[in-house]
Design an enzyme around this catalytic site. Structure first.
Site, PDB file in Angstrom:
ATOM      1  CG  MET A   1      -1.928  -1.181   1.114  1.00  0.00           C
ATOM      2  SD  MET A   1      -3.472  -0.913   1.979  1.00  0.00           S
ATOM      3  CE  MET A   1      -2.895  -0.698   3.624  1.00  0.00           C
TER       4      MET A   1
ATOM      5  CG  ASP B   1      10.315   8.680  -0.383  1.00  0.00           C
ATOM      6  OD1 ASP B   1      11.469   9.058  -0.648  1.00  0.00           O
ATOM      7  OD2 ASP B   1      10.053   7.875   0.539  1.00  0.00           O
ATOM      8  CG  ASP B   2       6.081   4.785  -1.979  1.00  0.00           C
ATOM      9  OD1 ASP B   2       6.757   4.967  -0.952  1.00  0.00           O
ATOM     10  OD2 ASP B   2       4.835   4.696  -1.974  1.00  0.00           O
TER      11      ASP B   2
ATOM     12  CE  LYS C   1       3.920  -4.324  11.722  1.00  0.00           C
ATOM     13  NZ  LYS C   1       2.925  -3.678  10.939  1.00  0.00           N
TER      14      LYS C   1
ATOM     15  CB  SER D   1       4.288  -0.164  10.523  1.00  0.00           C
ATOM     16  OG  SER D   1       2.990   0.237  10.152  1.00  0.00           O
ATOM     17  CB  SER D   2       2.996   2.645   5.930  1.00  0.00           C
ATOM     18  OG  SER D   2       3.578   1.726   5.040  1.00  0.00           O
ATOM     19  NE  ARG D   3      -2.826   1.728   9.889  1.00  0.00           N
ATOM     20  CZ  ARG D   3      -2.989   0.697   9.070  1.00  0.00           C
ATOM     21  NH1 ARG D   3      -2.050  -0.209   8.989  1.00  0.00           N
ATOM     22  NH2 ARG D   3      -4.094   0.570   8.338  1.00  0.00           N
TER      23      ARG D   3
ATOM     24  CG  HIS E   1       8.556   0.361   5.833  1.00  0.00           C
ATOM     25  ND1 HIS E   1       8.843  -0.984   5.881  1.00  0.00           N
ATOM     26  CD2 HIS E   1       7.224   0.468   6.061  1.00  0.00           C
ATOM     27  CE1 HIS E   1       7.745  -1.658   6.165  1.00  0.00           C
ATOM     28  NE2 HIS E   1       6.740  -0.806   6.266  1.00  0.00           N
TER      29      HIS E   1
ATOM     30  CD  GLN F   1      11.857   4.064   0.167  1.00  0.00           C
ATOM     31  OE1 GLN F   1      12.231   3.035   0.695  1.00  0.00           O
ATOM     32  NE2 GLN F   1      10.900   4.799   0.680  1.00  0.00           N
TER      33      GLN F   1
ATOM     34  CG  HIS G   1       6.856  -1.941   2.084  1.00  0.00           C
ATOM     35  ND1 HIS G   1       6.787  -0.744   2.744  1.00  0.00           N
ATOM     36  CD2 HIS G   1       5.636  -2.515   2.212  1.00  0.00           C
ATOM     37  CE1 HIS G   1       5.583  -0.583   3.253  1.00  0.00           C
ATOM     38  NE2 HIS G   1       4.859  -1.650   2.948  1.00  0.00           N
TER      39      HIS G   1
END
Ligand code: AMP
Length: 279
Positions: free
Chosen positions: A30, A77-78, A151, A187-189, A34, A81, A37
């Site tokens: 999603m 940014d994704d 995770k 985690s993205s959160r 980071h 990366q 992923h």
């Protein structure tokens, strides 16, 4: 890295790869990527000839509309990366591309008890949404291997069940949890944690380690009670903290078989999950 937003062009490209005998490894995400992923991307590159990653914030798996609204979106940014690693294809579909304009609603899946436990109990409808999006993405991508993170332990069991239900041939590879230096599961959160909450956040992992270190010393309910009190003192509101076998059957005491400790807790308005395979 090729970027596709539409299914027709993606399918045509994947068809060419399949005819050339290339194996395809798929990493659905999603976004707000980071190193967790990226570890799935590396695992995919080690196993498959071609790596395809998707970024799609799936609205149907958010039981809380506020959580969906606040979900971080960082596509530029994704892409940066992913360009630095071994991803060959990035699929960036819209909601319309995934679910089809005016198409009938996706079917409901029967995940049985898996859907009523832990994450399923606390996030009603979440796993139906996961099932819907994964069924669609697996159909669009037609990969040989699927890489997902431990995770989201329960999600892996759900997707295994989905693969059975759909009767498709794909190898699901579970990849280990990547953590920050202080133990917090990436985690993205985590991006939503205030500096103060970020300092407290590794307390969740410490609670799992505490449980793992004291398994033989007291009955599990007592141990989990102590660890939950520690979490509360550390500023968390625990939703669940439990020890199960590898199929999420609750355990009351040590078992000779596999054991996993799983937790979900709120910290400063952010819901964090984590788990640790004990044996
Ligand atoms: P998400 O973008 O949160 O939907 O996650 C996409 C994939 O990355 C899922 O298979 C997750 O389980 C996996 N993932 C998320 N966080 C981590 C992590 N810290 N370590 C390894 N895999 C992760």
């Amino acid at each position: 890295m090729l970027i596709f937003r539409e299914q027709t062009s993606l399918r045509a490209h994947i068809g060419t790869l399949a005819r050339a005998g290339k194996t395809l490894g798929f990493v659905p995400t999603m976004g707000a990527l980071h190193p967790g992923h990226l570890s799935l991307v590396e695992a995919a590159a080690a196993r498959a000839d071609v790596v395809i990653c998707s970024i799609f914030v799936n609205p149907t798996q958010f039981n809380d509309p506020e959580d969906f609204k606040k979900y971080p979106v960082r596509t530029d940014d994704d892409i940066r990366q992913l360009l630095a690693g071994p991803t060959d294809i990035l699929f960036l579909p819209s909601v319309e591309t995934v679910y089809g304009k005016g198409a009938p609603p996706p079917p409901a899946y029967d995940f049985g008890r898996l859907e009523t436990l832990l994450e399923g109990a606390h996030r009603p409808g979440h796993f139906q949404g996961v099932g819907q999006v994964m069924a669609r993405l697996l159909d669009l991508v037609g990969a040989d291997y699927l890489f997902m993170g431990q995770k989201d332990y329960q999600q892996i069991l759900i997707v295994k069940e989905l693969i059975n239900i759909l009767n498709i041939k794909i190898d699901l590879v579970s990849c280990p949890i990547m953590r920050e230096a202080d133990g917090l599961a990436m985690s993205s959160r985590n991006l939503r944690l205030s500096p103060d909450a970020r300092r407290k956040a590794p307390g969740l992992y410490r609670a799992l380690l505490y449980v793992g270190d004291h398994l033989e010393e007291m009955p599990f309910p007592t141990l989990l009670g102590q660890a939950t009190e520690d979490l509360t003192r550390a500023g968390f509101q625990a939703e669940y903290l439990c020890i199960t076998d590898d199929e999420l059957n609750l355990l009351e005491g040590p078992s000779a078989g596999p054991m996993v400790v799983l937790a979900a807790a709120w910290l400063d308005g952010v819901r964090l999950i984590d788990n640790l395979i004990l044996r």
